[in-house]
Design an enzyme around this catalytic site. Structure first.
Site, short mmCIF file in Angstrom:
data_model
loop_
_atom_site.label_atom_id
_atom_site.label_comp_id
_atom_site.label_asym_id
_atom_site.label_seq_id
_atom_site.Cartn_x
_atom_site.Cartn_y
_atom_site.Cartn_z
N ARG A 34 -6.37 20.71 -13.65
CA ARG A 34 -5.23 19.71 -14.07
C ARG A 34 -5.63 19.15 -15.37
NH1 ARG A 34 -1.76 15.40 -10.78
NH2 ARG A 34 -0.46 14.81 -12.60
N HIS A 47 -4.56 9.75 -27.35
CA HIS A 47 -4.65 8.21 -26.80
C HIS A 47 -5.37 7.48 -27.52
CE1 HIS A 47 -4.01 9.52 -22.42
NE2 HIS A 47 -2.85 9.60 -22.81
N LYS A 106 0.91 11.01 -11.53
CA LYS A 106 0.19 10.24 -12.28
C LYS A 106 0.95 8.87 -12.61
CE LYS A 106 -3.33 12.81 -14.31
NZ LYS A 106 -4.00 13.47 -15.63
N HIS A 111 4.10 8.71 -27.82
CA HIS A 111 3.24 9.45 -27.08
C HIS A 111 3.30 10.92 -27.43
CE1 HIS A 111 0.58 10.55 -23.78
NE2 HIS A 111 1.26 11.51 -23.65
N GLU A 138 4.99 18.06 -25.36
CA GLU A 138 4.64 18.17 -24.12
C GLU A 138 5.06 19.77 -23.69
OE1 GLU A 138 2.19 16.62 -23.06
OE2 GLU A 138 2.40 14.26 -23.09
N ARG A 181 0.96 -1.26 0.11
CA ARG A 181 -0.10 0.01 0.12
C ARG A 181 0.88 1.41 -0.14
NH1 ARG A 181 -2.78 -3.07 3.73
NH2 ARG A 181 -4.53 -4.22 2.59
N GLU A 234 -7.17 16.23 -10.39
CA GLU A 234 -7.77 16.66 -11.35
C GLU A 234 -9.33 16.55 -11.40
OE1 GLU A 234 -5.99 14.66 -14.95
OE2 GLU A 234 -7.63 14.82 -15.99
N LYS A 258 3.89 22.91 -14.91
CA LYS A 258 3.34 21.60 -14.22
C LYS A 258 3.02 21.79 -12.95
CE LYS A 258 2.22 17.09 -14.59
NZ LYS A 258 2.20 15.82 -15.17
N ASN A 266 -4.20 17.67 -20.49
CA ASN A 266 -4.81 16.55 -21.27
C ASN A 266 -4.95 17.31 -22.65
OD1 ASN A 266 -4.40 14.58 -19.73
ND2 ASN A 266 -6.12 15.09 -18.62
N HIS A 287 -4.70 14.88 -25.53
CA HIS A 287 -4.51 13.71 -25.36
C HIS A 287 -5.63 12.76 -25.48
CE1 HIS A 287 -1.07 15.42 -23.49
NE2 HIS A 287 -0.78 14.36 -22.87
P1 NAD Z 1 9.62 5.89 -22.93
O1 NAD Z 1 9.50 5.90 -21.64
O2 NAD Z 1 9.30 4.92 -23.71
O3 NAD Z 1 11.01 6.25 -23.47
C1 NAD Z 1 11.26 6.67 -24.75
C2 NAD Z 1 12.45 5.85 -25.35
O4 NAD Z 1 13.44 6.50 -25.05
C3 NAD Z 1 12.42 4.37 -24.77
O5 NAD Z 1 12.94 3.48 -25.88
C4 NAD Z 1 13.52 4.37 -23.86
O6 NAD Z 1 14.31 3.14 -23.46
C5 NAD Z 1 14.56 5.40 -24.27
N1 NAD Z 1 15.16 6.24 -23.21
C6 NAD Z 1 14.84 6.73 -22.33
N2 NAD Z 1 15.80 7.43 -21.74
C7 NAD Z 1 16.95 7.58 -22.62
C8 NAD Z 1 17.92 8.17 -22.51
N3 NAD Z 1 18.40 8.98 -21.78
N4 NAD Z 1 18.94 7.63 -23.72
C9 NAD Z 1 18.57 6.84 -24.65
N5 NAD Z 1 17.64 6.20 -24.75
C10 NAD Z 1 16.68 6.66 -23.71
O7 NAD Z 1 8.50 7.17 -23.45
P2 NAD Z 1 8.49 8.69 -23.01
O8 NAD Z 1 8.23 9.46 -23.89
O9 NAD Z 1 9.66 9.13 -22.01
O10 NAD Z 1 7.15 8.49 -22.08
C11 NAD Z 1 6.04 8.10 -22.65
C12 NAD Z 1 5.09 7.51 -21.49
O11 NAD Z 1 4.81 8.48 -20.56
C13 NAD Z 1 3.76 6.93 -22.20
O12 NAD Z 1 3.30 5.76 -21.64
C14 NAD Z 1 2.70 8.14 -21.53
O13 NAD Z 1 1.58 7.82 -21.17
C15 NAD Z 1 3.38 8.44 -20.31
N6 NAD Z 1 3.02 9.82 -19.57
C16 NAD Z 1 2.72 9.81 -18.40
C17 NAD Z 1 2.40 11.26 -17.81
C18 NAD Z 1 2.29 11.41 -16.34
O14 NAD Z 1 1.88 12.41 -16.16
N7 NAD Z 1 2.31 10.25 -15.65
C19 NAD Z 1 2.30 12.40 -18.55
C20 NAD Z 1 2.84 12.12 -19.77
C21 NAD Z 1 3.17 10.87 -20.60
N1 GLY Z 2 0.04 14.58 -17.95
C1 GLY Z 2 -0.98 14.97 -17.66
C2 GLY Z 2 -1.24 15.39 -15.82
O1 GLY Z 2 -0.12 15.01 -15.37
O2 GLY Z 2 -1.95 15.48 -15.69
#
Ligand code: NAD
Ligand code: GLY
Length: 363
Positions: A239, A250, A141, A263, A183, A119, A235, A225, A243, A246
């Site tokens: 917040r 999505h 998130k 993404h 973003e 938890r 949210e 942010k 999106n 998005h």
């Molecule tokens: P990702 O985590 O898939 O990373 C992108 C690619 O870059 C991967 O192949 C990874 O292995 C590679 N990589 C990462 N760091 C590296 C580095 N320093 N050097 C070389 N390669 C590297 O993608 P992302 O764009 O970072 O994240 C996308 C994800 O984030 C999605 O799942 C999305 O839904 C999520 N997201 C979440 C939030 C949130 O608020 N939690 C907000 C926006 C996006």
């Molecule tokens: N990326 C959307 C949020 O953090 O709310």
């Protein structure tokens, strides 16, 4: 080093450290760790690059690792379970720490695992993509995808700190850098028109990886942010503006198969769609819409939806979104450049019409 703060109640505020060489400053990490047990979650691309130095920095701790396969298609319950397997196999207790070393996929999965295990255990984000440094690592998130909907299973769970070391972006490829810029541009469009002006003027520097320009973009994005999350952590209001683009984005990610569109790429297309819909509602004029399209194009991002997906498929997928209420599709639109709307109910006919026209107009 710059230190920003996400201000939350009940002593849950936390720092975002932004700078160069931060992975070589173990004291940043150590002050947030509460016991000897540390699990680092990363993936097979990032681990060879950055795991050894992190392990060395935590020499005196019991450091265990989970190295997941690389890709959005592995952000699911089956791979989440591998993290729980390791936590249990190594008998980690409730005061253990989980460090997510990676992009948004690893950060979202690591955070969700930390939220669920007994938890809730200590969680630290070390984001390694631009997207993760400016968005996903901040705000709590966490979650995984389901075959029927993106990020549909998850929890709000804040980290103890975020360590954004700009040096790790040196190994990120150009396509991933551009995805992160989607973003960054979002903050300009939803609430920071002055930043959008700066982005328009400085996009070539960002694409050329000018360190000062990247550092400024990361800091200004995190300021935006942190302000939004501080105002509306769960949210219930503002917040949702984060999106922008998005809902449609999505749908593209899910419909085209996780991992096909990045993404950030899907968000860029989704934001152009939102701008088009905003114009139809009389909020943006044609020049504003052109400005939105141009800034994404300048960042080498796609602006047109995949032709192989049908209008029905988009509508079907957009109906599975966390902003929807009572079966109504709700999207974030732009009332002006630099001002996002709160979620707007969209009638099915209006959506179908926009999708038909938008897809054709931009084909
Ligand atoms: P990702 O985590 O898939 O990373 C992108 C690619 O870059 C991967 O192949 C990874 O292995 C590679 N990589 C990462 N760091 C590296 C580095 N320093 N050097 C070389 N390669 C590297 O993608 P992302 O764009 O970072 O994240 C996308 C994800 O984030 C999605 O799942 C999305 O839904 C999520 N997201 C979440 C939030 C949130 O608020 N939690 C907000 C926006 C996006
Ligand atoms: N990326 C959307 C949020 O953090 O709310």
């Amino acid at each position: 080093m710059k230190v920003l703060h996400v201000e939350l109640d009940q002593n849950r505020s936390y720092p975002i450290y932004i700078g160069s060489g931060l992975l070589n400053q173990p004291e940043l990490l150590r002050q947030h760790i509460r016991s000897k047990q540390v699990l680092i979650v990363s993936n097979e691309t990032i681990a060879p690059l950055y795991l050894p130095s992190l392990q060395a920095a935590l020499g005196e701790y019991q450091v265990e690792t989970v190295i997941l396969p690389d890709g959005e298609q592995y952000k699911n319950l089956a791979h989440l379970e591998k993290i729980f397997d390791q936590l249990l196999a190594k008998k980690f207790s409730r005061n253990a720490t989980l460090i997510a070393l990676g992009g948004g996929v690893i950060g979202d999965m690591g955070g969700f695992a930390a939220a669920c295990y007994q938890r809730g255990i200590v969680f630290i984000q070390i984001p390694t993509t631009l997207l993760a440094q400016v968005d996903s690592s901040v705000g709590g998130k966490t979650g995984v995808n389901h075959p029927l909907g993106k990020n549909m299973i998850g929890a709000f769970y804040q980290p103890q700190c975020v360590i954004a070391d700009a040096d790790v972006l040196d190994t990120l490829d150009d396509r991933q850098l551009a995805a992160g810029l989607a973003e960054v541009i979002k903050y300009g469009l939803i609430r920071d028109a002055e930043f959008l002006d700066w982005l328009e003027a400085n996009m070539p520097r960002l694409l050329a990886r000018d360190k000062a320009a990247l550092a400024y973009a990361i800091e200004r994005s995190c300021i935006n942010k942190a302000e939004v999350v501080g105002e509306d952590e769960f949210e219930s209001g503002v917040r949702a503006t984060l999106n922008l683009g998005h809902t449609f984005g999505h749908a593209i990610e899910t419909g085209s198969g996780y991992g096909h569109y990045l993404h950030g790429e899907a968000v860029a297309i989704g934001t152009c769609f939102a701008a088009d819909l905003s114009q139809r509602l009389g909020w943006l004029n044609a020049a504003n819409v052109e400005r939105v399209i141009k800034i994404f194009q300048a960042a080498n991002l796609p602006v047109t939806p995949p032709a192989e997906m049908s209008t029905e498929q988009y509508v079907d997928l957009m109906a599975v979104d966390k902003k929807n209420v009572d079966g109504k599709i709700r999207v974030i639109l732009l009332e002006a450049i630099g001002k996002a709307s709160l979620p707007v109910n969209v009638e099915l006919a209006q959506l179908q019409d926009t999708l038909n026209n938008y897809s054709k107009a931009n084909a």
